[in-house]
Design a protein around this motif. Structure first.
Motif, PDB file in Angstrom:
ATOM      1  N   UNK A 110       0.817  -1.208   0.000  1.00 32.13           N
ATOM      2  CA  UNK A 110       0.000   0.000   0.000  1.00 32.13           C
ATOM      3  C   UNK A 110       0.848   1.253   0.000  1.00 32.13           C
ATOM      4  N   UNK A 111       0.604   2.127   0.971  1.00 33.90           N
ATOM      5  CA  UNK A 111       1.332   3.392   1.095  1.00 33.90           C
ATOM      6  C   UNK A 111       1.667   3.623   2.558  1.00 33.90           C
ATOM      7  N   UNK A 112       2.852   4.185   2.825  1.00 31.26           N
ATOM      8  CA  UNK A 112       3.252   4.427   4.206  1.00 31.26           C
ATOM      9  C   UNK A 112       3.711   5.868   4.394  1.00 31.26           C
ATOM     10  N   UNK A 113       3.709   6.287   5.658  1.00 28.11           N
ATOM     11  CA  UNK A 113       4.086   7.652   6.011  1.00 28.11           C
ATOM     12  C   UNK A 113       4.722   7.629   7.391  1.00 28.11           C
ATOM     13  N   UNK A 114       5.609   8.579   7.643  1.00 26.10           N
ATOM     14  CA  UNK A 114       6.257   8.700   8.949  1.00 26.10           C
ATOM     15  C   UNK A 114       5.626   9.850   9.732  1.00 26.10           C
ATOM     16  N   UNK A 115       5.280   9.582  10.985  1.00 27.77           N
ATOM     17  CA  UNK A 115       4.844  10.616  11.915  1.00 27.77           C
ATOM     18  C   UNK A 115       5.987  10.819  12.912  1.00 27.77           C
ATOM     19  N   UNK A 116       6.526  12.039  12.946  1.00 29.32           N
ATOM     20  CA  UNK A 116       7.760  12.327  13.676  1.00 29.32           C
ATOM     21  C   UNK A 116       7.453  13.196  14.892  1.00 29.32           C
ATOM     22  N   UNK A 117       7.878  12.725  16.063  1.00 23.68           N
ATOM     23  CA  UNK A 117       7.731  13.481  17.304  1.00 23.68           C
ATOM     24  C   UNK A 117       9.111  13.926  17.758  1.00 23.68           C
ATOM     25  N   UNK A 118       9.314  15.231  17.864  1.00 18.57           N
ATOM     26  CA  UNK A 118      10.601  15.791  18.279  1.00 18.57           C
ATOM     27  C   UNK A 118      10.417  16.524  19.603  1.00 18.57           C
ATOM     28  N   UNK A 119      11.338  16.283  20.543  1.00 18.00           N
ATOM     29  CA  UNK A 119      11.206  16.872  21.871  1.00 18.00           C
ATOM     30  C   UNK A 119      12.504  17.553  22.281  1.00 18.00           C
ATOM     31  N   UNK A 120      12.420  18.862  22.454  1.00 20.99           N
ATOM     32  CA  UNK A 120      13.502  19.678  23.025  1.00 20.99           C
ATOM     33  C   UNK A 120      14.844  19.492  22.324  1.00 20.99           C
ATOM     34  N   UNK A 121      14.836  19.076  21.085  1.00 21.08           N
ATOM     35  CA  UNK A 121      16.061  18.943  20.312  1.00 21.08           C
ATOM     36  C   UNK A 121      16.947  17.780  20.694  1.00 21.08           C
ATOM     37  N   UNK A 122      16.483  16.916  21.633  1.00 22.52           N
ATOM     38  CA  UNK A 122      17.349  15.813  22.076  1.00 22.52           C
ATOM     39  C   UNK A 122      16.698  14.442  21.936  1.00 22.52           C
ATOM     40  N   UNK A 125      11.175  10.529  17.891  1.00 17.60           N
ATOM     41  CA  UNK A 125      10.522   9.251  17.620  1.00 17.60           C
ATOM     42  C   UNK A 125       9.885   9.286  16.245  1.00 17.60           C
ATOM     43  N   UNK A 126      10.139   8.256  15.453  1.00 18.86           N
ATOM     44  CA  UNK A 126       9.578   8.157  14.103  1.00 18.86           C
ATOM     45  C   UNK A 126       8.699   6.910  14.045  1.00 18.86           C
ATOM     46  N   UNK A 127       7.397   7.124  13.935  1.00 24.55           N
ATOM     47  CA  UNK A 127       6.446   6.025  13.807  1.00 24.55           C
ATOM     48  C   UNK A 127       6.024   5.909  12.347  1.00 24.55           C
ATOM     49  N   UNK A 128       6.206   4.735  11.784  1.00 21.11           N
ATOM     50  CA  UNK A 128       5.832   4.494  10.388  1.00 21.11           C
ATOM     51  C   UNK A 128       4.488   3.783  10.345  1.00 21.11           C
ATOM     52  N   UNK A 129       3.552   4.378   9.593  1.00 18.94           N
ATOM     53  CA  UNK A 129       2.202   3.829   9.476  1.00 18.94           C
ATOM     54  C   UNK A 129       1.943   3.392   8.036  1.00 18.94           C
ATOM     55  N   UNK A 130       1.244   2.277   7.907  1.00 16.58           N
ATOM     56  CA  UNK A 130       0.918   1.705   6.604  1.00 16.58           C
ATOM     57  C   UNK A 130      -0.577   1.761   6.372  1.00 16.58           C
ATOM     58  N   UNK A 131      -0.949   2.276   5.207  1.00 18.67           N
ATOM     59  CA  UNK A 131      -2.327   2.195   4.737  1.00 18.67           C
ATOM     60  C   UNK A 131      -2.362   1.106   3.674  1.00 18.67           C
ATOM     61  N   UNK A 132      -2.984  -0.018   4.003  1.00 16.68           N
ATOM     62  CA  UNK A 132      -3.022  -1.136   3.071  1.00 16.68           C
ATOM     63  C   UNK A 132      -3.918  -0.818   1.877  1.00 16.68           C
ATOM     64  N   UNK A 133      -3.583  -1.442   0.743  1.00 16.22           N
ATOM     65  CA  UNK A 133      -4.431  -1.293  -0.428  1.00 16.22           C
ATOM     66  C   UNK A 133      -3.637  -1.105  -1.689  1.00 16.22           C
ATOM     67  N   UNK A 134      -4.032  -1.813  -2.738  1.00  6.77           N
ATOM     68  CA  UNK A 134      -3.412  -1.639  -4.041  1.00  6.77           C
ATOM     69  C   UNK A 134      -2.078  -2.332  -4.215  1.00  6.77           C
ATOM     70  N   UNK A 135      -1.662  -3.130  -3.232  1.00 11.23           N
ATOM     71  CA  UNK A 135      -0.382  -3.813  -3.344  1.00 11.23           C
ATOM     72  C   UNK A 135      -0.541  -5.301  -3.155  1.00 11.23           C
ATOM     73  N   UNK A 136       0.517  -6.006  -3.481  1.00 11.93           N
ATOM     74  CA  UNK A 136       0.507  -7.455  -3.329  1.00 11.93           C
ATOM     75  C   UNK A 136       0.593  -7.826  -1.857  1.00 11.93           C
ATOM     76  N   UNK A 137       0.003  -8.960  -1.488  1.00 11.97           N
ATOM     77  CA  UNK A 137       0.093  -9.425  -0.111  1.00 11.97           C
ATOM     78  C   UNK A 137       1.511  -9.861   0.202  1.00 11.97           C
ATOM     79  N   UNK A 138       1.873  -9.744   1.475  1.00 13.27           N
ATOM     80  CA  UNK A 138       3.232 -10.071   1.897  1.00 13.27           C
ATOM     81  C   UNK A 138       3.475 -11.564   1.813  1.00 13.27           C
TER      82      UNK A 138
END
Length: 253
Positions: A110-122, A125-138
């Protein structure tokens, strides 16, 4: 928050235009103690490596349920998480949190995106999320089961307990009946609880400046019995949680 998430079900966006969101946060010692208890961390001045993720969770939900985020939240799969800290954060320092989204890209399923949480410059956290659809099964990876370091029994209420401590009350984690609505036989443990539980088992053995990568594999149905493994590898650690198959595969550097 759950209502806002449900209202995103009608999204069919193909572009990423979400604007960063920010806030100043102070740590509640009561909240921190509850989080440490459910994840297995000891009480220290330094915040557990995964705790800033839950501090940023309300902003993550605000960004992902707001305008410009391309995917509906129901059905979105958390497939990976990477945390990097330059130094430990402490409970007595004010924290500046910014959450942004980046790198919308194709995935075999499908398609994936990163949601990035940054705290005080130190801390980041990068969370990768997948939206399934339109791709071959794993087809699945051929992975060798590691030698167990410990056996954990994960109780049926871990999703409700972690949900109370983290704010993440996704119905798939709370009760067998609500999980069945989304296609699971039973409730499943939060991926970020499982990552936190692994790092609690390694507490005191990681450097203050560290990166921890995990991939979330098979859902961990609760109650359940799993094996935790950890071994040193080239200055870092390799760790995993396995049941009938892998639930979490992780490494530190």
């Amino acid at each position: 928050m759950l209502l806002r998430a449900a209202l995103t079900s009608f999204r069919r966006g193909e572009t990423l235009a979400a604007q960063p969101v920010s806030a100043s946060v102070d740590v509640s010692l009561k909240h921190l103690a509850a989080y440490n208890s459910v994840c297995g961390f000891g009480l220290r001045d330094a915040l557990p490596l995964t705790y800033p993720h839950v501090l940023g969770f309300p902003l993550q939900m605000k960004l992902m349920s707001g305008p410009g985020f391309p995917f509906p939240l129901p059905g979105l799969v958390h497939v990976a998480n990477r945390i990097t800290q330059a130094r430990p954060l402490t409970a007595d320092e004010p924290l500046e949190i910014t959450v942004s989204a980046r790198d919308l890209r194709p995935h075999p399923q499908g398609t994936q995106v990163d949601v990035v949480t940054s705290i005080s410059g130190v801390w980041e956290g990068v969370s990768t999320y997948l939206r399934r659809g339109g791709g071959a099964s794993s087809t699945g990876e051929q992975l060798e089961r590691p030698v167990a370091s410990a056996v954990w029994r994960v109780p049926a209420d871990i999703g409700r307990r972690y949900g109370a401590a983290s704010g993440d009350r996704n119905p798939i984690h709370l009760h067998p009946l609500s999980a069945k609505v989304f296609g699971f036989k039973r409730a499943i443990a939060h991926g970020m609880w499982t990552k936190a539980r692994c790092l609690a088992a390694l507490e005191g053995r990681l450097p203050e400046a560290v990166t921890v990568d995990v991939r979330f594999k098979k859902p961990l149905l609760v109650p359940g019995r799993v094996e935790f493994s950890a071994s040193e590898n080239g200055g870092g650690w390799e760790f995993a949680v396995w049941g009938k198959g892998p639930h979490v595969l992780g490494s530190t550097s």
